[in-house]
Every structure is written in C-alpha cells, then in structure tokens.
Design a protein around this motif. Structure first.
Motif, PDB file in Angstrom:
ATOM      1  N   LYS A 198     -22.648  18.605 -19.335  1.00  0.00           N
ATOM      2  CA  LYS A 198     -23.296  17.335 -19.034  1.00  0.00           C
ATOM      3  C   LYS A 198     -23.941  16.737 -20.284  1.00  0.00           C
ATOM      4  O   LYS A 198     -23.852  15.527 -20.522  1.00  0.00           O
ATOM      5  CB  LYS A 198     -24.355  17.530 -17.941  1.00  0.00           C
ATOM      6  N   GLN A 199     -24.598  17.591 -21.066  1.00  0.00           N
ATOM      7  CA  GLN A 199     -25.206  17.117 -22.309  1.00  0.00           C
ATOM      8  C   GLN A 199     -24.170  16.479 -23.222  1.00  0.00           C
ATOM      9  O   GLN A 199     -24.386  15.401 -23.796  1.00  0.00           O
ATOM     10  CB  GLN A 199     -25.879  18.295 -23.042  1.00  0.00           C
TER      11      GLN A 199
ATOM     12  N   ALA B 202     -23.871  12.533 -24.290  1.00  0.00           N
ATOM     13  CA  ALA B 202     -23.926  12.215 -25.726  1.00  0.00           C
ATOM     14  C   ALA B 202     -22.731  11.366 -26.143  1.00  0.00           C
ATOM     15  O   ALA B 202     -22.861  10.448 -26.968  1.00  0.00           O
ATOM     16  CB  ALA B 202     -23.972  13.505 -26.543  1.00  0.00           C
ATOM     17  N   MET B 203     -21.563  11.626 -25.575  1.00  0.00           N
ATOM     18  CA  MET B 203     -20.378  10.824 -25.878  1.00  0.00           C
ATOM     19  C   MET B 203     -20.534   9.400 -25.354  1.00  0.00           C
ATOM     20  O   MET B 203     -20.099   8.440 -25.992  1.00  0.00           O
ATOM     21  CB  MET B 203     -19.137  11.481 -25.286  1.00  0.00           C
ATOM     22  N   CYS B 204     -21.185   9.261 -24.205  1.00  0.00           N
ATOM     23  CA  CYS B 204     -21.464   7.913 -23.680  1.00  0.00           C
ATOM     24  C   CYS B 204     -22.373   7.144 -24.630  1.00  0.00           C
ATOM     25  O   CYS B 204     -22.152   5.953 -24.906  1.00  0.00           O
ATOM     26  CB  CYS B 204     -22.114   8.006 -22.299  1.00  0.00           C
TER      27      CYS B 204
ATOM     28  N   ILE C 249     -15.283   9.368 -17.770  1.00  0.00           N
ATOM     29  CA  ILE C 249     -15.240  10.350 -18.863  1.00  0.00           C
ATOM     30  C   ILE C 249     -14.213  11.422 -18.519  1.00  0.00           C
ATOM     31  O   ILE C 249     -14.288  12.044 -17.456  1.00  0.00           O
ATOM     32  CB  ILE C 249     -16.615  11.017 -19.060  1.00  0.00           C
ATOM     33  N   CYS C 250     -13.256  11.622 -19.405  1.00  0.00           N
ATOM     34  CA  CYS C 250     -12.262  12.686 -19.240  1.00  0.00           C
ATOM     35  C   CYS C 250     -12.317  13.585 -20.470  1.00  0.00           C
ATOM     36  O   CYS C 250     -12.059  13.126 -21.587  1.00  0.00           O
ATOM     37  CB  CYS C 250     -10.855  12.110 -19.093  1.00  0.00           C
ATOM     38  N   LEU C 251     -12.656  14.846 -20.264  1.00  0.00           N
ATOM     39  CA  LEU C 251     -12.686  15.844 -21.342  1.00  0.00           C
ATOM     40  C   LEU C 251     -11.511  16.794 -21.125  1.00  0.00           C
ATOM     41  O   LEU C 251     -11.525  17.627 -20.212  1.00  0.00           O
ATOM     42  CB  LEU C 251     -14.006  16.613 -21.329  1.00  0.00           C
TER      43      LEU C 251
ATOM     44  N   LEU D 220     -11.830  11.156 -23.541  1.00  0.00           N
ATOM     45  CA  LEU D 220     -11.513   9.747 -23.279  1.00  0.00           C
ATOM     46  C   LEU D 220     -12.652   9.134 -22.495  1.00  0.00           C
ATOM     47  O   LEU D 220     -13.098   9.677 -21.485  1.00  0.00           O
ATOM     48  CB  LEU D 220     -10.215   9.631 -22.474  1.00  0.00           C
ATOM     49  N   LEU D 221     -13.154   7.989 -22.979  1.00  0.00           N
ATOM     50  CA  LEU D 221     -14.145   7.214 -22.239  1.00  0.00           C
ATOM     51  C   LEU D 221     -13.556   5.830 -21.995  1.00  0.00           C
ATOM     52  O   LEU D 221     -13.071   5.185 -22.927  1.00  0.00           O
ATOM     53  CB  LEU D 221     -15.458   7.102 -23.009  1.00  0.00           C
ATOM     54  N   ALA D 222     -13.585   5.399 -20.749  1.00  0.00           N
ATOM     55  CA  ALA D 222     -12.989   4.110 -20.391  1.00  0.00           C
ATOM     56  C   ALA D 222     -13.964   3.320 -19.543  1.00  0.00           C
ATOM     57  O   ALA D 222     -14.769   3.883 -18.790  1.00  0.00           O
ATOM     58  CB  ALA D 222     -11.677   4.322 -19.630  1.00  0.00           C
TER      59      ALA D 222
END
Length: 375
Positions: free
Chosen positions: A29-30, A34-36, A96-98, A204-206
């Motif tokens: 989650k952290q 952070a990516m957001c 969010i796709c990791l 990936l963030l969309a």
C-alpha cells in the motif's frame, strides 16, 4: 481479506519465507500510494486536464491520494482471452496495476479517434457525421438519425432519470448527459492501442475513465490491483471550480460499461421514453427504435466474441439471451436474413429493451388480462 490471506499463504511456503518482511500488505500500500504521489507531481490527471482548460492546476496538485480501495491480487493460469474494451468509472481516482509475473502483458490502454462524445448533442453529431472508420461503417452507410431520437435525447439529456418510474432503474446515470460525460468515448473508434510486455515491479497508473482492457495471455499472469483514492475536495478552501457530476471521491469502478452494454442501456431508456411520453407519434416510433437497434448491431459486430451471460442478470435475461443469439449469428456468418429476424424480434418485444421495472409492470398487466379473459 482475500489479498492478505493469499499473501499469508505465500509467506508460509518455502519459497515465500524470505519475502515475509519485504513483501507485506502495508508495504504494498505504501508503494502504491507513493506511485500515485509521484504521478501527481509529474503531471495532473488527464481527466482534470480536460476539465481545467485554462491549465489552472495548482489546486489539483495540492490534493493527495490518501488511501487505496479494492486492493486485490489478480491471477490467471494458462491461456486466456482478452477483455472487451471498457471504462470503469473511477474519476477522479487512479487505477494502479503492479505487475508481478515475468513477461507479463500489461493492460491494454486505448486512445480514441475523433472529437469527444460527452453529451447527447455530440453523440447525435457523431452518428450523423462520423461514419468513416467507425462501427457505423459496418452498415456501409451513414445513418440518418430520426427526428424523434434527436428530440428525445436533446429534451431529456439533462433531466434526472430518477424522476420517472420507467427510467428510475437507471438513476445511477443521474442524467443521460452526465453518463455520456464519463462513458461517451466508448462510442468512438480506436485510433491507437498500447500494451507492453513487462518485468516484475513495473507499475501502470491510469486515469479513472480511461478506455482499457485486460490483454490476452498465453502463460500465467499475476498483478496487484488497487484504486488510489483522492482526498475529498468538498471542504477544501481551494475548491473554486465546479467538477463534472461523475467526479466523486469514492468512485471505485463499480459502474463499468463496454460499448455494447452502454448502448443497450441507452436503448432501454429511450424505448421507455418513446412508449410513455411520445406514444402519439406512432408513425415514427418504429423508425426511432429501428435506428437504435441498427447501431447496436453495428457495435456487436465490432465485438463478436464477447459473451454477456456474466454481465447481465436474470432480471434482464430477455435482452441478454437476444444478444447471445446475435453473437452466435454473426460468428457463424448465417447471413443478413437471420440478423433481420433478430431485429424484428427485438422491435416486437415490449419487455426486451426495457428496464426490469417496466418489464414487471407489463408482465403483471398481461397476467391480469389473461385471467379476466379466462373467466
């Protein structure tokens, strides 16, 4: 929850013990939040850029992604078919796709062609002027939009669907225009699609209303998915701008549409409006309904392998089963005569392209009439 249970099971395995400290739900989650934040600092959300045409984005970049929703691990084993392209309403939040498996195909993200479709006027204009390269080209002609369709959409575009019993099933749309503001781009043809083969750790963030689809895959595929939730802006002193109706901080993708299902619901709304508000225009009612069904057939042709059994419940089984027959007919290339018969079946039905509320009332009336006639 399921994600935590799966990770706990992994940690208890021989291979997973060494990851018990480095790979935890908390750290996952952290990392995602952070990516957001990293994305937010690099550029403002595309959906907001469309809204803030004057590029006043200071109040947006000051807002934080404060939590995650719908955190899950998504796994597939062996060969799978790709999804039909669709939109999950998550605006203003982020998907969010990791990716966690080797050589993992990423989500397919689409860029749509032509001018935007965000309201009924733009949809009508598209139907009338944008035949080349669109699904309407499947009909080998530009379609004339009946005057009755134009009148209904323009008159009712901003009226709350909850205000009438025969459209209240679609109250989650709010209005036709607000729903098109989020999902209208599904009517547009694709100009570009992007998908990558990723290594573990690729993220990936969309934006929340991007057109996308799960890709086909030949091997096992795994990724972690979550929705980054933007802090509530309702009490912010910097909230000097009116956001579109479909911008809700808690949007988590529960409302999802593909092109075919979006148009099915539009048909159900307009068919009811024709029957209950424009029944005096009998000469043009069939022409209007035929136009909408013709557009639907063109959309189904664009997605001939899609099945609808899992996307529509039993309360809408008539239209669900009809769509299944259309798909079968198109896949078997049984000819235009069979398609014409299916169109005629749809036009004759008084329950198929209607909400469950209208269907229940009409079925009850029919039962009462039959009971009286049998006495």
């Amino acid at each position: 929850d399921a994600a935590a249970d799966l990770l706990k099971e992994f940690h208890s395995s021989y291979q997973g013990k060494r990851y018990s400290n480095s790979l935890t739900i908390h750290k996952l989650k952290q990392y995602m939040l952070a990516m957001c934040e990293r994305r937010s600092k690099a550029c403002c959300d595309d959906a907001y850029n469309e809204y803030t045409m004057d590029n006043r984005t200071d109040h947006l970049s000051s807002r934080k992604y404060v939590k995650l929703d719908n955190l899950m691990f998504i796994l597939s084993f062996g060969s799978i078919n790709g999804q039909v392209r669709h939109i999950d309403n998550m605006v203003p939040n982020l998907q969010i796709c990791l990716y966690m498996s080797s050589e993992c195909p990423s989500t397919i993200v689409y860029t749509m062609d032509g001018p935007p479709i965000t309201n009924v006027n733009e949809l009508i204009d598209y139907w009338e002027k944008e035949g080349d390269g669109s699904v309407l080209a499947a009909q080998e002609q530009l379609l004339h939009v009946p005057d009755l369709i134009k009148a209904i959409l323009i008159e009712r575009g901003d009226k709350a669907l909850s205000s009438k019993w025969y459209t209240k099933y679609f109250a989650f749309w709010d209005t036709v225009n607000s729903n098109l503001n989020c999902f209208g781009k599904l009517y547009q043809p694709v100009s570009l699609q992007l998908s990558l083969t990723t290594d573990p750790g690729t993220t990936l963030l969309a934006g929340g209303n991007e057109v996308h689809a799960g890709p086909p895959a030949q091997n096992a595929r795994m990724f972690a998915f979550a929705i980054g939730i933007l802090e509530d802006n309702s009490s912010s002193e910097t909230n000097d701008y009116d956001e579109p109706e479909y911008y809700e901080s808690e949007n988590n993708g529960e409302v999802q549409y593909s092109p075919v299902l979006l148009h099915v619901d539009l048909c159900c709304i307009v068919f009811s409006l024709i029957d209950f508000e424009y029944s005096d225009q009998k000469d043009t009612m069939q022409e209007a309904k035929l136009f909408l069904i013709t557009v639907l057939i063109a959309l189904v042709k664009d997605f001939p392998k899609e099945t609808y059994d899992r996307q529509m419940g039993d309360e809408r089984r008539e239209v669900r089963d009809w769509l299944g027959k259309v798909v079968d007919t198109l896949e078997k290339k049984e000819g235009s005569n069979n398609v014409d018969r299916l169109i005629e079946e749809a036009l004759k039905s008084d329950i198929m392209f209607y909400s469950p509320d209208v269907k229940k009332r009409r079925v009850k009336k029919k039962k009462r009439r039959n009971a009286k006639s049998s006495c």
